[in-house]
Design a protein around this motif. Sequence first.
Motif, short mmCIF file in Angstrom:
data_model
loop_
_atom_site.label_atom_id
_atom_site.label_comp_id
_atom_site.label_asym_id
_atom_site.label_seq_id
_atom_site.Cartn_x
_atom_site.Cartn_y
_atom_site.Cartn_z
N LEU A 406 -107.17 -60.25 105.29
CA LEU A 406 -108.05 -59.34 104.55
C LEU A 406 -108.11 -59.83 103.12
O LEU A 406 -107.07 -60.13 102.52
N GLN A 409 -109.37 -57.06 98.14
CA GLN A 409 -108.80 -55.77 97.74
C GLN A 409 -108.74 -55.63 96.22
O GLN A 409 -108.38 -56.56 95.51
N THR B 403 -109.24 -61.18 93.50
CA THR B 403 -108.95 -59.95 94.26
C THR B 403 -107.77 -60.19 95.20
O THR B 403 -107.32 -61.32 95.37
N GLY B 404 -107.33 -59.12 95.82
CA GLY B 404 -106.16 -59.19 96.69
C GLY B 404 -106.44 -59.90 98.00
O GLY B 404 -107.59 -60.04 98.43
N LEU B 405 -105.37 -60.38 98.61
CA LEU B 405 -105.48 -61.03 99.93
C LEU B 405 -104.20 -60.73 100.70
O LEU B 405 -103.11 -60.70 100.14
N LEU B 530 -96.23 -71.52 100.57
CA LEU B 530 -97.48 -71.04 101.18
C LEU B 530 -98.26 -70.19 100.18
O LEU B 530 -99.48 -70.28 100.07
N GLN B 533 -100.10 -72.35 97.83
CA GLN B 533 -101.31 -72.95 98.40
C GLN B 533 -102.46 -71.96 98.40
O GLN B 533 -103.59 -72.31 98.06
N LEU B 534 -102.17 -70.72 98.79
CA LEU B 534 -103.23 -69.70 98.75
C LEU B 534 -103.67 -69.50 97.30
O LEU B 534 -104.87 -69.40 97.00
N THR B 537 -105.74 -72.47 96.16
CA THR B 537 -107.00 -72.62 96.89
C THR B 537 -107.99 -71.52 96.53
O THR B 537 -109.18 -71.78 96.36
N PHE B 538 -107.51 -70.29 96.42
CA PHE B 538 -108.42 -69.20 96.09
C PHE B 538 -108.59 -69.04 94.59
O PHE B 538 -109.55 -68.41 94.14
N ALA B 546 -111.78 -75.58 99.02
CA ALA B 546 -113.13 -75.09 99.23
C ALA B 546 -113.30 -73.58 99.07
O ALA B 546 -114.39 -73.08 99.21
N LEU B 547 -112.25 -72.86 98.79
CA LEU B 547 -112.37 -71.40 98.88
C LEU B 547 -112.34 -70.67 97.54
O LEU B 547 -112.32 -69.45 97.50
N HIS B 549 -114.51 -69.99 95.60
CA HIS B 549 -115.66 -69.11 95.37
C HIS B 549 -115.64 -67.84 96.21
O HIS B 549 -116.43 -66.93 95.96
N VAL B 550 -114.75 -67.74 97.19
CA VAL B 550 -114.86 -66.64 98.15
C VAL B 550 -114.73 -65.28 97.47
O VAL B 550 -115.57 -64.39 97.66
N MET B 551 -113.71 -65.11 96.66
CA MET B 551 -113.53 -63.81 96.01
C MET B 551 -114.69 -63.51 95.06
O MET B 551 -115.16 -62.38 94.99
N SER B 553 -117.78 -64.63 95.29
CA SER B 553 -118.99 -64.33 96.04
C SER B 553 -118.94 -62.90 96.56
O SER B 553 -119.95 -62.19 96.54
#
Lengths: 564, 564
Positions: A406, A409, B403-405, B530, B533-534, B537-538, B546-547, B549-551, B553
């Motif tokens: 998820l 948040q 944002t949170g994950l 880990l 890495q998150l 990456t985010f 590659a990520l 932009h996710v939050m 977007s």
Amino acid sequence: MTSAPRRFAVGLDFGTNSVRALVVDVADGSEVGAHVGEYSSGDAGVLLNPRDPNLARQNPADYIEGLYSSVRRAIAAAKRKRGFGIERVIGIGVDTTGSTPIPVDRDGVPLALHAEFRRDLAAQAWLWKDHTAHAEAAEITAKAAGHPDRYLAKCGGVYSSEWYWSKILHCKRSAPKVFAAAYSWVELADFVPAFLTGKTDPHTLARGICAAGHKAMYHDGWGGLPSEPFLASLDPDLVAIRRRYAAPAVPADRKAGGLSEDVARKVGLPAGVPVAVGAFDAHMGAVGAGIKPGTLVKIIGTSTCDMMVAPMEEPLPDIPGLCGIVPGSVVPGMYGLEAGQSAVGDIFNWFASQLAPQPYTAKGDPHTNLSRAAEKIRPGQSGLLALDWNNGNRTVLVDPRLTGLLVGQTLSTSAPEVYRALVEATAFGALTIINRLEEYGVAVKDVVNCGGIAEKNPFVMQIYADVCGRPMKISHSPQTCALGAAIFGAVAGGAYRSVQSAQRKMVKAHRKVYRPRKAATAVYAELYQLYKQLHDTFGTHDHAQALAHVMKSLIAIRDRTRSE
Amino acid sequence: MTSAPRRFAVGLDFGTNSVRALVVDVADGSEVGAHVGEYSSGDAGVLLNPRDPNLARQNPADYIEGLYSSVRRAIAAAKRKRGFGIERVIGIGVDTTGSTPIPVDRDGVPLALHAEFRRDLAAQAWLWKDHTAHAEAAEITAKAAGHPDRYLAKCGGVYSSEWYWSKILHCKRSAPKVFAAAYSWVELADFVPAFLTGKTDPHTLARGICAAGHKAMYHDGWGGLPSEPFLASLDPDLVAIRRRYAAPAVPADRKAGGLSEDVARKVGLPAGVPVAVGAFDAHMGAVGAGIKPGTLVKIIGTSTCDMMVAPMEEPLPDIPGLCGIVPGSVVPGMYGLEAGQSAVGDIFNWFASQLAPQPYTAKGDPHTNLSRAAEKIRPGQSGLLALDWNNGNRTVLVDPRLTGLLVGQTLSTSAPEVYRALVEATAFGALTIINRLEEYGVAVKDVVNCGGIAEKNPFVMQIYADVCGRPMKISHSPQTCALGAAIFGAVAGGAYRSVQSAQRKMVKAHRKVYRPRKAATAVYAELYQLYKQLHDTFGTHDHAQALAHVMKSLIAIRDRTRSE
């Protein structure tokens, strides 16, 4: 004015928690009697092991008890209708969950019915959702991948921990005593017709093409089950299992036999009534929902099963990630294609039971309360996005060791927002399956939905329509699986020459359609691009993407620390 | 036996929801009187806008009211102690939240105190956690990045939406009437000493180096505030704000003035008592917790502030992601380094209020209930991993739009498992700050924790020790901020020649130590890889990943759909 005497067929649907018997008029599929028998063992029929969340078994005695009581009472209900008589029952069809293999003795009697094994979890039926055999599944996948017979070409390239050979191999390794005592392993879908007809000899009992082709790597192209040398490379003792397996496997419009005297007496039907070969619930459900080329049937419940059929006259490529492409498995004479999502309703249930706060759980149904609040949130508004992998991913990644995610948040993210994001995630998963089918030339012209969620949850179905950008039809019968089984009973009993002609009479048009709303579909198209990126980055091993190992590493750490 | 007459200092700590007055004995820092005055406006003192979650303002009248009542009652309490007398109060120190700029008129009176602006949100104090100015922050960052003066080198390379110039510029654009009426903008940390001393003329009131250096890009290296041409490039009207700002900015051991007749009468102290220049709560808290070179002081509450000091004799590189490196901002004569996490307790509160199910909320404190259950879970066992970004990331990414994950969910993931994963995520965030400091040569030999969570939550602090692999000390005083302010009051009042010598007498050793447990530390070392890495990456724009932009977007889609 007189009319021809009515004729009836019985459909038997063995689900995860209960068995349903349905008596229908073969002229139009209308219901004249029904009964649901709950399984009495374990947690709503499922035997669990608190120390191993992967384990899910069932007591075979529950099947027999449920069969007797549900048929007896469905017939009793039918008898109260004008025009019904037990002598007018012309056929019985059977569907069950699967792959749910049962270890049996030389006579085809489940080991669990012997006192010696009654309490042995390994001797019970290994329910479809048992994932204890994930190591064996990986081993089979690795060994089969390089094999010249390309055993995995028809099941998406990956062999599942839920399937026949994984479970048998895991039994050999984890419960050698049970393995040694098991003369053969019989899928529940084959066991029930065998039991109904008394033809339980493992060597000769009819093995349905549906279970064989989708779960046991059976294919005429390589001569039935995988070769003896291949099975021996996994474990030499698997060779005997192959030798005690009747070939060829047969489609479900064939007769397995006639109802035995013994069972007939117990359920109140005449002996000799034709019993069709069994198949999986989802496949017969697809038939009961009116599956035909171009129509995707989705059965949406705790998980989904997504099915299509394709004419065998045209060539069909192997489709990566599909659980199976099996000739005759759904509708005899056509390719049966099966895909699925490993958790849908299960994810909503998980959230409602583990993370929904008091205002949504105190009064009334939590799902109703959460849906009502979530319905007011517009697509994109929450800023949330989820992956629907709490129980792994079946299609298209075929990886049980993926987990949920998820993202998005904030400090004001609410429970209905998360609930909606989870519903949307399962819809994105559904769209991924549709896209995969179409990418490989299987056009999806129509989607018919059935199962508990399709029946009862307009909130979810509207999101599916919006996300997929397609109308979502709801099948006419709420009991498509049992109706499908009854259709096969009607065909086996001679009322129709083919499943298709039976469908034309016995399956009515859909009951309701959810249509996509333009504005929502546009936002979801954007969100789907992001979903797809998370999906590919966390789910595939493309080297440009660095996070495919994260979920696996967490599971490895989890498993290690849990066992320490 | 007679002893020298005792002397006392008053520390005033203006927090987010209340103001605390603390009267201490300057000989040993012991408390002789205290009182907390709550702010009466808004939601626990914070003015909100339901249509804009980024907005957080405060009514300046609350500061004045809270100041009067808290000092009056703290003095009244002190009077009941033997040896106290108001004539023995030698100094007053002040700390406040920040950056909390207040628009004032030509006389330094907050605009909000004028009837015309009383209900105008833009005319109130712009509380530190107001994020309405994120677009302006991005603009300032972009303009300053290419500037030869390298204005952002001392604040991590990114200017924050929480800071002075962002807020002023946003006011100009969103509330031009208020901007036009504002003769100057005064940080709350400067406003309070000015108010106490009656020296409120914006041109001459003492501007503390702490607020100036950490939030307003003030640095002697480029001549104080950023140059007029630079400010004009943002908006020509900012030039006047610069011209009405007293330079040089001064450290908090200096006297801002003597207590005014008017205020003295209202709080029951003699007029003329020396009042020190103000600074931020966290910085004075660090002094009250015993900060010195090598000691990291963490104030852990709804968010964290992480502070260190470094001798000015040795060269100190710019450190990317730090909120600031400012000479004299914490301890006069040393570099003050500030880092922080934008949400810690706020994340736990969010989970407890939005997603904790009934069993944890029905009876007792949800945090206690969740912690008790979460404490039984061993590191790694849940298979979960979270990013602690529900309110963005301050250090090291300086990005409010993260944002949170949460990843790793299964169908049996429980609320205490998620709660623990969130606690662990904030600990990983804490470790990331420590690592960043050490990577740039600032050795962290010792960690002293204070603030609500450090005081009250052994479960959290043990995880911090395990994750960071270091002992976590808890500061002796539970009121380190107010104690720190009193220390500055004592120095300004002449009781000590330096803050360091005052600390040696007035700050006692830590009260408790949480020690890392080897087995837990080993598992957390794996999990941190880990997390990292998150995180990268985010959170970063490295093109191999590659990520990032996710939050962003998701936020863009959210903002757009919310406004539609």
